[in-house]
Scaffold this motif. Structure first.
Motif, PDB file in Angstrom:
ATOM      1  N   LEU A   6      39.284  40.773  37.382  1.00 34.20           N
ATOM      2  CA  LEU A   6      39.053  41.982  36.593  1.00 34.20           C
ATOM      3  C   LEU A   6      39.824  43.165  37.178  1.00 34.20           C
ATOM      4  O   LEU A   6      40.520  43.900  36.456  1.00 34.20           O
ATOM      5  CB  LEU A   6      37.552  42.288  36.551  1.00 34.20           C
ATOM      6  CG  LEU A   6      37.160  43.449  35.656  1.00 34.20           C
ATOM      7  CD1 LEU A   6      37.376  43.073  34.193  1.00 34.20           C
ATOM      8  CD2 LEU A   6      35.712  43.855  35.877  1.00 34.20           C
ATOM      9  N   SER A   7      39.748  43.351  38.504  1.00 37.40           N
ATOM     10  CA  SER A   7      40.422  44.538  39.067  1.00 37.40           C
ATOM     11  C   SER A   7      41.933  44.411  38.946  1.00 37.40           C
ATOM     12  O   SER A   7      42.622  45.413  38.747  1.00 37.40           O
ATOM     13  CB  SER A   7      39.995  44.798  40.512  1.00 37.40           C
ATOM     14  OG  SER A   7      39.649  43.635  41.159  1.00 37.40           O
ATOM     15  N   MET A   8      42.445  43.169  39.055  1.00 34.43           N
ATOM     16  CA  MET A   8      43.891  43.021  38.888  1.00 34.43           C
ATOM     17  C   MET A   8      44.304  43.320  37.461  1.00 34.43           C
ATOM     18  O   MET A   8      45.340  43.950  37.226  1.00 34.43           O
ATOM     19  CB  MET A   8      44.323  41.606  39.284  1.00 34.43           C
ATOM     20  CG  MET A   8      44.468  41.457  40.789  1.00 34.43           C
ATOM     21  SD  MET A   8      45.287  39.950  41.260  1.00 34.43           S
ATOM     22  CE  MET A   8      43.966  38.793  41.213  1.00 34.43           C
ATOM     23  N   ILE A   9      43.474  42.899  36.490  1.00 40.80           N
ATOM     24  CA  ILE A   9      43.807  43.173  35.087  1.00 40.80           C
ATOM     25  C   ILE A   9      43.809  44.681  34.836  1.00 40.80           C
ATOM     26  O   ILE A   9      44.717  45.215  34.195  1.00 40.80           O
ATOM     27  CB  ILE A   9      42.799  42.459  34.149  1.00 40.80           C
ATOM     28  CG1 ILE A   9      43.022  40.946  34.213  1.00 40.80           C
ATOM     29  CG2 ILE A   9      42.951  42.945  32.713  1.00 40.80           C
ATOM     30  CD1 ILE A   9      42.017  40.129  33.453  1.00 40.80           C
ATOM     31  N   ILE A  10      42.804  45.373  35.387  1.00 46.11           N
ATOM     32  CA  ILE A  10      42.734  46.823  35.166  1.00 46.11           C
ATOM     33  C   ILE A  10      43.990  47.514  35.707  1.00 46.11           C
ATOM     34  O   ILE A  10      44.614  48.329  35.035  1.00 46.11           O
ATOM     35  CB  ILE A  10      41.463  47.409  35.825  1.00 46.11           C
ATOM     36  CG1 ILE A  10      40.235  46.911  35.071  1.00 46.11           C
ATOM     37  CG2 ILE A  10      41.500  48.937  35.823  1.00 46.11           C
ATOM     38  CD1 ILE A  10      38.921  47.274  35.723  1.00 46.11           C
TER      39      ILE A  10
END
Lengths: 275, 183
Positions: free
Chosen positions: A247-251
């Motif tokens: 999730l944090s990489m996608i953001i």
């Protein structure tokens, strides 16, 4: 020995992310803030960074010294930009709105001040993320992370070696420096520059020669253990990705995409509300 | 190109650590802000001459990135890349110098110094400012001034420290052909 990279072990959601995630996020984030000069995006990033700092449980006093360096650097850099080209903002934004004059050359314009605001925001967007990355990533996990994002494991291992041997070499430098000073070399500000350079080399030569021996010893040891024979290797510190990581990489990925699309849409990297 | 051997890998690691220690702890402040006189380029030039272009490139990249990451000014990718390019070019230019054979003639020293001068001009006069312009869009005059100061001070320290290191290292090595086989 002082801990230069200031890894601070705490329990927080940011610490629990894998090193690879934090590295990817840091890179995406800094590329995003490098690409854009859009004040709207640049203004959001520092706020987000401060919130992330809160989440990571890193306190202001942990990074006080580094932040003071940042502040000095930021002020000097802005001064230097103004000294060298007081009309840089006008060139970029293509208009001149004079506010007041200091001298014939140094005219303060709204465009210039706006450009400086953007420069400062760029710092405020990037530095907290760097600090966050450095303070929450275990150096030993860093090499594993590099390998995970696709860097050849031999190069990742070089980085691990560098991080491993910095304290050793630092200690050795300190020892050699003390023993040379005991023999009468002068390193302080009282000496002239040339003398200090010479003094530095009197310390450096033993340091380098002993490091060359060290290279020999380490590479023999690694060779004996069969380093570099396989195509892949495993890492003691590597951890699998969790949903939070992805999730944090996608953001952060979306952030970079946003910055690029925004720049492409505006047709320029600069955004100016009075244009 | 030298083979990417275990020794090269270790040399990159230790070289980057040396580069870091020299750049971080042995800095002499210069009159221009944000730019200090540091001696790590002497070390980098020497390491590239001994271990070749690939090692030079990576020592520059890793060492400089670590220095930047340990300070509060952020990682300046443009200058990190310039350091890497310097190591790479020095490695290429000094291929003919065989310090490992224990020989460091006047010709070798001249070659080392001429190449380091050219490499510094290329890196700080062209690579670093141009990348700075592309990435950060700061005023051209300021970037070239910073590049100029950095380039000159690096060239001076490389000339002093790098040359001394080459001589000292070659002296410490047994000379090639110094032993003869008994009949």
């Amino acid at each position: 020995m002082i801990n230069i990279f200031n890894y601070i072990e705490r329990q927080s959601p940011i610490h629990r992310l894998t090193g690879a995630t934090k590295l990817v996020c840091f890179l995406l984030w800094s590329f995003a803030s490098m690409v854009t000069y859009d004040t709207r995006i640049l203004a959001v990033l520092p706020v987000a960074a401060v919130i992330l700092f809160g989440v990571s449980k890193i306190r202001l006093k942990d990074v006080k010294f580094i932040l003071s360096v940042t502040a000095v650097f930021m002020v000097l850099n802005n001064l230097l930009v103004f000294l060298f080209s007081p009309m840089h903002g006008c060139e970029i934004y293509g208009s001149v709105t004079e506010l007041f004059r200091i001298s014939a050359r140094y005219v303060v314009t709204r465009e210039q001040l706006w450009y400086h605001l953007n420069l400062v925001l760029k710092y405020l967007a990037q530095i907290p993320m760097l600090l966050l990355f450095v303070t929450t990533t275990d150096p030993s996990e860093f090499a594993a992370s590099l390998n995970k994002i696709g860097v050849n494991y031999k190069i990742a291992y070089s980085v691990a070696l560098a991080l491993r041997y910095i304290p050793d070499i630092q200690r050795e430098y300190h020892d050699i420096s003390l023993s040379q000073q005991a023999r009468g070399i002068e390193m302080s500000k009282k000496e002239s520059l040339v003398k200090r350079l010479k003094a530095a080399s009197a310390i450096l030569i033993p340091l380098i020669l002993s490091s060359m021996d060290r290279i020999e010893i380490i590479s023999n040891a690694m060779e004996l253990r069969g380093f570099g024979k396989g195509k892949k290797r495993s890492w003691y510190m590597a951890r699998p990705f969790t949903p939070a990581d992805i999730l944090s990489m996608i953001i952060c990925g979306l952030l970079l995409v946003l910055a690029i699309i925004d720049t492409a849409k505006m047709g320029t990297r600069f955004w100016y509300p009075w244009a | 190109m030298k083979k990417f051997s275990v020794k090269t890998i270790v040399a990159i690691g230790i070289g980057a650590a040396l580069f870091f220690v020299c750049g971080r702890f042995i800095a002499i402040p210069s009159p221009v802000p944000n730019t200090s006189i540091t001696i790590q380029y002497g070390v980098l030039g020497f390491m590239s001459a001994v271990f070749g272009p690939v090692a030079g490139l990576l020592i520059g990249l890793i060492g400089h990135a670590l220095i930047d990451a340990s300070w509060g000014w952020g990682v300046w990718w443009s200058w990190v890349i310039a350091s890497g390019v310097f190591g790479f070019l020095m490695g290429l230019a000094c291929k003919k110098i065989n310090l490992d054979d224990g020989i460091c003639s006047k010709k070798d020293i001249a070659r080392f110094n001429i190449s380091q001068l050219i490499c510094h001009i290329v890196c700080w006069g062209a690579v670093a400012p141009v990348l700075d312009i592309l990435i950060y869009q700061e005023p051209v005059e300021k970037l070239f001034a910073q590049g100029l100061v950095a380039g000159i001070s690096n060239a001076v320290t490389t000339a002093v420290i790098g040359t001394l290191l080459c001589i000292a290292y070659a002296k410490a090595k047994p000379q090639k052909g110094s032993l003869t086989k008994e009949e």
